[in-house]
Scaffold this active site. Structure first.
Site, mmCIF file in Angstrom:
data_model
loop_
_atom_site.group_PDB
_atom_site.id
_atom_site.type_symbol
_atom_site.label_atom_id
_atom_site.label_comp_id
_atom_site.label_asym_id
_atom_site.label_seq_id
_atom_site.Cartn_x
_atom_site.Cartn_y
_atom_site.Cartn_z
ATOM 1 C CD1 TRP A 166 10.717 -57.172 -20.584
ATOM 2 C CD2 TRP A 166 11.653 -56.042 -22.370
ATOM 3 N NE1 TRP A 166 11.857 -57.973 -21.282
ATOM 4 C CE2 TRP A 166 12.445 -57.327 -22.530
ATOM 5 C CE3 TRP A 166 11.703 -55.220 -23.596
ATOM 6 C CZ2 TRP A 166 13.388 -57.482 -23.151
ATOM 7 C CZ3 TRP A 166 12.920 -55.210 -24.391
ATOM 8 C CH2 TRP A 166 13.566 -56.503 -24.369
ATOM 9 C CG ASN A 167 9.019 -57.168 -26.896
ATOM 10 O OD1 ASN A 167 8.029 -57.654 -26.138
ATOM 11 N ND2 ASN A 167 9.232 -57.925 -28.189
ATOM 12 C CB CYS B 149 8.686 -62.232 -30.701
ATOM 13 S SG CYS B 149 8.720 -61.664 -28.937
ATOM 14 C CD GLU C 73 5.187 -64.108 -29.633
ATOM 15 O OE1 GLU C 73 6.215 -64.616 -29.957
ATOM 16 O OE2 GLU C 73 5.006 -62.958 -29.434
ATOM 17 C CE LYS D 230 4.422 -61.463 -12.382
ATOM 18 N NZ LYS D 230 5.614 -60.608 -13.258
ATOM 19 C CG HIS D 231 3.039 -54.816 -18.912
ATOM 20 N ND1 HIS D 231 3.668 -55.672 -19.559
ATOM 21 C CD2 HIS D 231 2.402 -53.781 -19.473
ATOM 22 C CE1 HIS D 231 3.719 -54.987 -20.831
ATOM 23 N NE2 HIS D 231 2.918 -53.970 -20.704
#
Length: 465
Positions: A137-138, A269, A235, A161-162
């Site tokens: 979501w970021n 991240c 990731e 798939k969010h």
């Protein structure tokens, strides 16, 4: 994890804590139909020329720009990033579309090689099929663009798939893709549960899986995909170290490190998270850094005066605060922030921790929010040792006026996928993005992402003797 009797996805405004919208989950039959329709679209798309794919991808980029106002407001509404940073995200995504469209056709040209026996060899880069992306979501638009655009250029099809809390953004992206001319069903957003997601990984028509998430999630997905012999790109976050050497421009280092820690509300991240400063500069850096962090005021992300918005979810704020408290209980010292503010919204203040040592979450783990860890190093060698003393290896940074030395340290000693010199950065369309160790594997951007899910096929015309 979601409860498996869940019937719908719910988006929550983190600025108010109030519900935005509900989305019914797809039935298993609807999911199966979506996969089959995506496969049918792929069977035609694989024969579309790279030039034509590039034309549509460039149109997607233009569609992002055309819908920037509405899309940026939706991102900010769903996950709380500053409105101006939502717009910056869209600009980056449009540039990724343009770079891919301009460079993809050349990247995928067949290669010819002479064979030892005098024959001719051709290496052709063929698409695999459906690539399934599980995205966070970021960066609700960027995370999707990052894997989907590269794979569309490769000739693959996309299932997404969010994250639940940015479901609306995913749905809007599908509309933008299709309005730009992408064939229907080639890019499909799935509104599904974790259990349904597991079955998709195992589905015979899925040819690759990519995830951006936590190391724990990465291990689960890699195991499931590996058992089905599906390639993965992962990731998985990091606790990036930014080293400040004694010949650094102190003013630049402080300003950049503050920005690197609070950008996107600290929920990045590849954010600057651990600040490793050599002893000769430590006290001066610490004092200036704390002073600037104290000036970072949280507030409504649509307000131009706000420096950080709320965290995306209440549970994420709770986890972050527990990490801060555990670090303090193990010897860390709060120099600013560190308290959950009263009132509505999932806000957390810009926080600085000093005396950060191994055994504390602030040293060992990823703090996914606006919390900075200050670590004192004896000298350059000690700073590099501390930077690499991590299970993660996504990015990092070095501040030094001796750029030649900094580049040498980055090239030969920094055990990460990316290193920034005298600055903080996110992604660049023409440079590889990805990490090592528990930050995952595989690369995106810079042409590398286009080649992750393709069949490098050898065609050999042999000479008969």
């Amino acid at each position: 994890m979601e409860k498996e009797d869940k019937k719908e996805l719910v988006t929550i405004n983190p600025t108010t804590g109030k519900e935005i919208k509900r989305y019914p989950l797809m039935s298993d039959g609807e999911v199966e139909n979506a996969i089959n329709s995506c496969q049918e679209a792929f069977l035609e798309w694989r024969f579309i020329s790279h030039k034509e794919r590039g034309r549509i991808i460039k149109a997607i980029g233009q569609g992002l720009k055309n819908n920037s106002e509405e899309l940026s407001k939706l991102m900010t509404l769903e996950m709380g990033k500053l409105l101006k940073q939502s717009k910056q995200e869209i600009e980056l995504c449009a540039s990724i579309c343009d770079w891919t469209a301009n460079n993809g056709p050349e990247k995928f040209k067949d290669e010819e090689r002479e064979l030892p026996n005098g024959g001719k060899g051709i290496i052709t880069h063929s698409p695999l099929g459906i690539i399934y992306g599980i995205q966070p979501w970021n960066f609700p638009v960027y995370q999707v663009i990052r894997y989907s655009i590269a794979n569309l250029m490769a000739g693959n099809a996309i299932l997404l798939k969010h994250a639940e809390n940015v479901t609306g953004t995913g749905i809007m992206l599908q509309k933008i893709y299709e309005d730009a001319g992408l064939p229907k069903n080639l890019f499909t957003v799935l509104k599904i549960s974790h259990k349904q997601s597991d079955s998709i990984i195992e589905h015979e028509l899925i040819r690759g899986v990519t995830l951006t998430g936590s190391p724990a999630a990465g291990k689960v997905i890699a195991k499931k995909a590996g058992a089905a012999l599906k390639k993965t790109v992962l990731e998985l976050g990091s606790n990036d170290a930014y080293i400040v050497l004694e010949d650094a421009d102190l003013e630049l280092a402080v300003k950049t490190c503050v920005q690197g820690r609070i950008y996107n509300n600290g929920e990045t991240c590849v954010a600057a998270k651990r600040f490793i400063v050599v002893d000769k500069l430590y006290d001066e850096f610490r004092d200036a850094f704390v002073e600037q962090m104290k000036q970072i005021k949280h507030g409504d992300p649509t307000d131009k005066n706000s420096k950080i918005g709320p965290m995306a979810r209440e549970d994420l704020r709770k986890t972050l605060h527990e990490q801060v408290e555990e670090s303090v209980n193990n010897g860390a010292k709060i120099l600013s922030g560190g308290e959950i503010p009263e009132g509505q919204g999932f806000y957390y203040p810009a926080t600085v921790l000093d005396n950060v040592k191994p055994g504390q979450p602030a040293y060992d783990d990823e703090l996914f929010g606006p919390v900075a860890s200050l670590i004192r190093a004896k000298d350059q060698d000690d700073a590099m040792r501390i930077a690499n003393d991590s299970e993660f290896g996504l990015g990092g940074g070095i501040f030094s006026k001796n750029e030649k030395n900094a580049i040498e340290l980055a090239r030969k000693h920094f055990d990460t996928g990316m290193v920034f010199i005298n600055g903080f950065g996110l992604a660049q369309p023409n440079m590889p993005f990805g990490g090592v160790k528990n930050s995952g594997y595989g690369r995106e951007h810079g042409g590398f992402g286009m080649m992750e899910f393709v069949n490098h096929k050898a065609v050999m015309e042999l000479k008969n003797k």
